[in-house]
Design a protein around this motif. Structure first.
Motif, PDB file in Angstrom:
ATOM      1  N   UNK A  21       8.830   6.831 -11.312  1.00  0.00           N
ATOM      2  CA  UNK A  21       9.416   6.151 -10.696  1.00  0.00           C
ATOM      3  C   UNK A  21       9.335   5.734  -9.390  1.00  0.00           C
ATOM      4  N   UNK A  22       9.641   5.111  -8.798  1.00  0.00           N
ATOM      5  CA  UNK A  22       8.932   4.944  -7.208  1.00  0.00           C
ATOM      6  C   UNK A  22       9.723   4.833  -6.250  1.00  0.00           C
ATOM      7  N   UNK A  23       9.075   4.843  -5.449  1.00  0.00           N
ATOM      8  CA  UNK A  23       9.933   4.716  -3.873  1.00  0.00           C
ATOM      9  C   UNK A  23       8.608   4.469  -2.956  1.00  0.00           C
ATOM     10  N   UNK A  24       9.631   4.377  -1.811  1.00  0.00           N
ATOM     11  CA  UNK A  24       8.237   3.857  -0.793  1.00  0.00           C
ATOM     12  C   UNK A  24       7.779   5.666   0.234  1.00  0.00           C
ATOM     13  N   UNK A  25       7.043   5.273  -0.160  1.00  0.00           N
ATOM     14  CA  UNK A  25       6.215   6.195   0.958  1.00  0.00           C
ATOM     15  C   UNK A  25       6.611   7.324   1.520  1.00  0.00           C
ATOM     16  N   UNK A  26       6.903   8.460   1.764  1.00  0.00           N
ATOM     17  CA  UNK A  26       7.825   9.335   2.718  1.00  0.00           C
ATOM     18  C   UNK A  26       7.017   8.339   4.032  1.00  0.00           C
ATOM     19  N   UNK A  27       8.120   8.123   4.573  1.00  0.00           N
ATOM     20  CA  UNK A  27       8.520   8.271   6.273  1.00  0.00           C
ATOM     21  C   UNK A  27       8.660   6.466   6.547  1.00  0.00           C
ATOM     22  N   UNK A  28       8.019   5.239   5.217  1.00  0.00           N
ATOM     23  CA  UNK A  28       7.738   4.631   5.408  1.00  0.00           C
ATOM     24  C   UNK A  28       8.629   3.883   5.046  1.00  0.00           C
ATOM     25  N   UNK A  29      10.003   3.714   4.626  1.00  0.00           N
ATOM     26  CA  UNK A  29      11.445   3.078   3.878  1.00  0.00           C
ATOM     27  C   UNK A  29      10.820   2.110   4.545  1.00  0.00           C
ATOM     28  N   UNK A  30      11.704   0.949   4.230  1.00  0.00           N
ATOM     29  CA  UNK A  30      11.660  -0.050   5.165  1.00  0.00           C
ATOM     30  C   UNK A  30      10.529  -1.008   5.859  1.00  0.00           C
ATOM     31  N   UNK A  31       9.495  -0.582   5.774  1.00  0.00           N
ATOM     32  CA  UNK A  31       7.918  -1.226   6.176  1.00  0.00           C
ATOM     33  C   UNK A  31       6.975  -1.265   4.981  1.00  0.00           C
ATOM     34  N   UNK A  32       6.525  -2.584   5.416  1.00  0.00           N
ATOM     35  CA  UNK A  32       6.024  -2.680   3.849  1.00  0.00           C
ATOM     36  C   UNK A  32       4.279  -3.459   4.574  1.00  0.00           C
ATOM     37  N   UNK A  33       3.925  -2.129   3.913  1.00  0.00           N
ATOM     38  CA  UNK A  33       1.851  -2.116   4.471  1.00  0.00           C
ATOM     39  C   UNK A  33       1.360  -2.640   3.682  1.00  0.00           C
ATOM     40  N   UNK A  34       1.078  -3.626   4.501  1.00  0.00           N
ATOM     41  CA  UNK A  34       0.681  -5.119   3.350  1.00  0.00           C
ATOM     42  C   UNK A  34      -1.167  -5.456   3.049  1.00  0.00           C
ATOM     43  N   UNK A  35      -1.245  -5.664   2.002  1.00  0.00           N
ATOM     44  CA  UNK A  35      -2.687  -6.357   2.099  1.00  0.00           C
ATOM     45  C   UNK A  35      -3.037  -7.630   1.070  1.00  0.00           C
ATOM     46  N   UNK A  78       1.013  -0.852  -0.255  1.00  0.00           N
ATOM     47  CA  UNK A  78       0.336  -0.280   0.501  1.00  0.00           C
ATOM     48  C   UNK A  78       0.667   1.119   0.046  1.00  0.00           C
ATOM     49  N   UNK A  79       2.164   1.153   0.537  1.00  0.00           N
ATOM     50  CA  UNK A  79       2.763   2.250   1.336  1.00  0.00           C
ATOM     51  C   UNK A  79       3.536   2.455  -0.119  1.00  0.00           C
ATOM     52  N   UNK A  80       3.175   2.929  -1.207  1.00  0.00           N
ATOM     53  CA  UNK A  80       4.336   3.458  -1.980  1.00  0.00           C
ATOM     54  C   UNK A  80       4.026   4.662  -3.252  1.00  0.00           C
ATOM     55  N   UNK A  81       4.787   5.785  -3.329  1.00  0.00           N
ATOM     56  CA  UNK A  81       4.986   7.053  -4.048  1.00  0.00           C
ATOM     57  C   UNK A  81       5.374   6.789  -5.224  1.00  0.00           C
ATOM     58  N   UNK A  82       4.972   7.481  -6.459  1.00  0.00           N
ATOM     59  CA  UNK A  82       5.345   7.053  -8.016  1.00  0.00           C
ATOM     60  C   UNK A  82       4.935   8.956  -8.295  1.00  0.00           C
ATOM     61  N   UNK A  83       6.168   8.681  -8.726  1.00  0.00           N
ATOM     62  CA  UNK A  83       6.494  10.016  -9.593  1.00  0.00           C
ATOM     63  C   UNK A  83       7.097  10.507 -10.541  1.00  0.00           C
ATOM     64  N   UNK A  84       6.941  11.860 -11.255  1.00  0.00           N
ATOM     65  CA  UNK A  84       7.647  12.379 -12.153  1.00  0.00           C
ATOM     66  C   UNK A  84       8.799  12.909 -12.420  1.00  0.00           C
ATOM     67  N   UNK A  85       9.639  11.970 -12.406  1.00  0.00           N
ATOM     68  CA  UNK A  85      11.662  12.504 -11.713  1.00  0.00           C
ATOM     69  C   UNK A  85      11.738  14.072 -13.025  1.00  0.00           C
ATOM     70  N   UNK A  86      10.880  14.193 -14.420  1.00  0.00           N
ATOM     71  CA  UNK A  86      11.568  15.389 -14.279  1.00  0.00           C
ATOM     72  C   UNK A  86      10.250  16.407 -13.723  1.00  0.00           C
ATOM     73  N   UNK A  87       9.212  16.195 -13.707  1.00  0.00           N
ATOM     74  CA  UNK A  87       8.509  17.888 -12.592  1.00  0.00           C
ATOM     75  C   UNK A  87       9.292  18.042 -11.668  1.00  0.00           C
ATOM     76  N   UNK A  88       9.960  16.974 -11.281  1.00  0.00           N
ATOM     77  CA  UNK A  88      10.573  16.944  -9.463  1.00  0.00           C
ATOM     78  C   UNK A  88      12.327  18.042  -9.694  1.00  0.00           C
ATOM     79  N   UNK A  89      12.983  18.067 -11.718  1.00  0.00           N
ATOM     80  CA  UNK A  89      13.737  18.163 -12.110  1.00  0.00           C
ATOM     81  C   UNK A  89      13.237  19.106 -11.487  1.00  0.00           C
ATOM     82  N   UNK A  90      12.229  20.236 -13.218  1.00  0.00           N
ATOM     83  CA  UNK A  90      12.269  21.036 -12.482  1.00  0.00           C
ATOM     84  C   UNK A  90      11.694  21.911 -12.073  1.00  0.00           C
ATOM     85  N   UNK A  91      11.243  21.256 -10.527  1.00  0.00           N
ATOM     86  CA  UNK A  91      11.207  22.332  -9.303  1.00  0.00           C
ATOM     87  C   UNK A  91      12.076  22.198  -8.614  1.00  0.00           C
TER      88      UNK A  91
END
Length: 433
Positions: free
Chosen positions: A304-318, A158-171
């Motif tokens: 790209x993807x990463x664990x949701x902020x503050x949750x790296x190392x934890x698998x919020x599962x279903x 459940x705890x995944x962050x999906x992001x657009x790398x170009x927008x992050x670069x522009x910001x």
């Protein structure tokens, strides 16, 4: 048992707490005693891209291995099963059950067990050697008073962050934020420096999904898990801080999203319209599967993807699972379907398309590439902590789930953090009654 899961003894206590107080349900042991196998009506909410493809693959395998049984796909559209569960409740109340229906493994099944609406499946598990195929901790989550009530098909994160790398670069953002505080800073940077939406959101349940991620990210794994135990303090300053952060994050979401499903919110990221989306890993199947149902996008280029902020190392599962309703019209067909749903072949056909990993321990790892390889490694790592998704059925019963959704719905109207916290505290108290 999978090494990583064997070390997580806290799950036994959490499962016991979630199941405490449930009335005993008498009934048969779910043995494979035949019945009408002329057809099987399978009820789910898998109608969207990725999930529908996965179901179609499993249906094809079912039809190949059961040529005399007609497969009836009774899926009801609506992300997270919000619409399907209402239809299902009406059918069960009117004693017109489908032959098998989808349910999230965990506390969500308790309502059906208490009402005597599903059969235990212990004999079915014995006949098909399934107890050896699944991790013990998962079996505990789908059991009540020592009896097993569903057949898990997959594991989602459940705890995944999906992001657009170009927008992050522009910001001017170097990479995915690792804490809730960094996330809020990044959202502000996107808002200030680009014309893009900082965080895409869909209909109300996607806000509930966001809430569980913010709670986990701010509180940490142990404190988050403790919230779902009897007597937990939902009025604590730590929860207040998390809800305040949730309110701040919501300021950077799309305001016109009330009618948009999770697919619309996820698509905004790869379309270059939004920087971030917090959603489960079913997004991955939607992104990479080819058209017409998938978007055919490329990892590391389009997203790209990463664990949701503050949750790296934890698998919020279903886990999505299937049940055997009492008085199923075509019981033989239902048992044949459950056999496919619990099989290695069925799960390896379904999960790569769905964007999930198998619930079984003997998956063909060569089939799981990109994000799915990462997910499988995270799930089985002895260093990964586990947290259960409340929105997707692991910790919250249907009533508790509804009460939380009501509190969030009111918050979306009044933006009052204090009232949101009061509503969540009341929901937790009522769940124990």
């Amino acid at each position: 048992m999978t090494k990583g899961l064997a070390m997580r003894g806290t799950w036994k206590a959490l499962a016991a707490a979630a199941l405490a107080g449930v009335l005993a349900v008498s009934g048969c042991g779910g043995g494979d005693d035949g019945g009408d196998a002329s057809q099987v009506e399978v009820f789910s909410w898998w109608t969207g891209p990725g999930e529908a493809d996965g179901l179609a693959a499993m249906q094809a395998h079912f039809e190949k291995t059961n040529p005399g049984t007609k497969f009836v796909n009774a899926a009801v559209a609506g992300g997270s099963g919000t619409q399907a569960k209402a239809v299902l409740a009406s059918r069960l109340q009117n004693r017109k059950p489908p032959d098998s229906f989808q349910g999230h493994a965990g506390a969500e099944l308790l309502d059906y067990i208490k009402a005597g609406q599903i059969e235990p499946l212990d004999s079915f598990y014995e006949d098909n050697n399934l107890k050896q195929a699944y991790p013990q901790q998962l079996l505990e989550q789908i059991s009540h008073q020592g009896k097993i009530y569903s057949v898990p098909v997959n594991i989602h994160r459940s705890n995944m962050l999906w992001y657009n790398p170009k927008i992050l670069e522009d910001a001017g953002i170097d990479g995915p934020p690792k804490t809730i505080a960094e996330f809020i800073t990044a959202l502000k940077a996107v808002d200030d420096r680009t014309d893009k939406v900082p965080l895409s959101l869909g209909i109300q349940w996607t806000a509930d999904h966001l809430l569980e991620n913010v709670l986990l990210g701010d509180l940490g794994t142990d404190a988050y898990n403790a919230l779902w135990k009897p007597g937990a303090d939902w009025s604590s300053p730590a929860v207040t801080k998390a809800l305040t952060d949730f309110a701040e994050i919501m300021k950077y979401t799309t305001q016109e999203s009330a009618s948009s499903e999770w697919q619309d919110a996820a698509k905004a990221v790869v379309d270059g319209k939004a920087a971030f989306n917090i959603m489960g890993d079913w997004v991955y199947g939607y992104y990479v599967n080819p058209g017409p149902n998938g978007l055919g996008k490329k990892l590391d280029t389009d997203f790209k993807y990463a664990a949701a902020p503050g949750t790296d190392g934890t698998y919020m599962w279903l886990s999505d699972s299937f049940t055997l309703p009492r008085n199923a019209p075509h019981r033989g067909g239902a048992l044949a379907w459950l056999k496919v749903a619990g099989s290695k072949e069925g799960q390896d056909l379904f999960n790569p398309k769905k964007g999930s990993i198998p619930a079984r321990k003997d998956a063909d790892k060569s089939l799981y590439k990109g994000y799915l390889e990462y997910a499988l490694n995270e799930w089985t790592s002895p260093d990964t902590k586990l947290a259960g998704s409340f929105w997707h059925g692991v910790y919250a019963s249907n009533k508790w789930h509804t009460d939380i959704d009501t509190a969030v719905g009111l918050f979306l109207q009044n933006k009052d953090v204090a009232k949101l916290q009061q509503g969540l505290a009341a929901a937790a108290k009522n769940s124990a009654q």
